[in-house]
Design a protein around this motif. Structure first.
Motif, PDB file in Angstrom:
ATOM      1  N   GLU A  36      62.331 -41.192  80.312  1.00  0.00           N
ATOM      2  CA  GLU A  36      63.573 -41.584  79.424  1.00  0.00           C
ATOM      3  C   GLU A  36      64.656 -41.286  80.229  1.00  0.00           C
ATOM      4  OE1 GLU A  36      63.409 -40.372  75.290  1.00  0.00           O
ATOM      5  OE2 GLU A  36      61.401 -40.735  75.099  1.00  0.00           O
ATOM      6  N   ARG A  95      63.466 -46.170  77.857  1.00  0.00           N
ATOM      7  CA  ARG A  95      62.176 -45.410  78.039  1.00  0.00           C
ATOM      8  C   ARG A  95      61.230 -46.560  78.638  1.00  0.00           C
ATOM      9  NH1 ARG A  95      61.206 -43.428  72.897  1.00  0.00           N
ATOM     10  NH2 ARG A  95      60.954 -45.780  72.081  1.00  0.00           N
ATOM     11  N   GLU A 107      57.046 -46.808  80.480  1.00  0.00           N
ATOM     12  CA  GLU A 107      55.789 -46.028  80.405  1.00  0.00           C
ATOM     13  C   GLU A 107      54.764 -46.880  81.330  1.00  0.00           C
ATOM     14  OE1 GLU A 107      51.753 -45.299  77.469  1.00  0.00           O
ATOM     15  OE2 GLU A 107      53.340 -46.173  76.410  1.00  0.00           O
TER      16      GLU A 107
END
Length: 149
Positions: free
Chosen positions: A14, A101, A103
């Motif tokens: 983040e 964010r 991932e």
């Protein structure tokens, strides 16, 4: 510098802190997306949004800037292969502060070029309230440190 071998599936990061101004929304929209709810406050007030909102493409461009400034310059990047599942979840308005964010969803070696690998990331752009305003997946090409292995 992070290479393909250094990236782990499941890693979440983040970062970013980008303040969106009315002036910037108007400037981007005038040049690239001149729809009235992006360029004219009175028209925007009468639109489905009820206020001036940033172009979704502007939000995507902001996300790219935050990715470069906070993430991509630390990687041995070789460019991108594409983005999928792009969704504008909520409008961005003047005064919003955006962050990202990411991932790592998957990674695999290139079959055609041993010097690179591919890394798939989920990206979410969030406003100051933690609401997702934009989401997409992106595949980046990352240099391999040891292409012969």
């Amino acid at each position: 510098m992070r290479y393909f071998e250094d990236i782990e599936v499941g890693t979440v990061e983040e970062f970013g802190d980008y303040h969106v101004t009315e002036e910037e929304i108007l400037e981007f929209a005038e040049q690239y997306d001149p729809q009235p709810f992006h360029t004219d406050e009175d028209a925007a007030n009468e639109s489905a949004f009820g206020e001036l909102v940033a172009s979704g493409w502007h939000t995507a461009a902001i996300s790219m800037r935050m990715l470069v400034d906070n993430h991509l310059l630390e990687q041995a990047g070789m460019g991108g292969r594409g983005a999928d599942e792009l969704r504008w979840q909520q409008p961005v308005t003047p005064g919003d502060t955006l962050s990202l964010r990411t991932e790592v969803l998957d990674k695999h070696r290139s079959e055609s070029d041993p010097r690179r690998g591919y890394v798939d990331n989920a990206v979410e752009v969030l406003n100051q309230d933690g609401d997702v305003v934009l989401s997409y997946t992106v595949t980046g090409m990352i240099e391999r440190r040891n292409p012969d292995e």
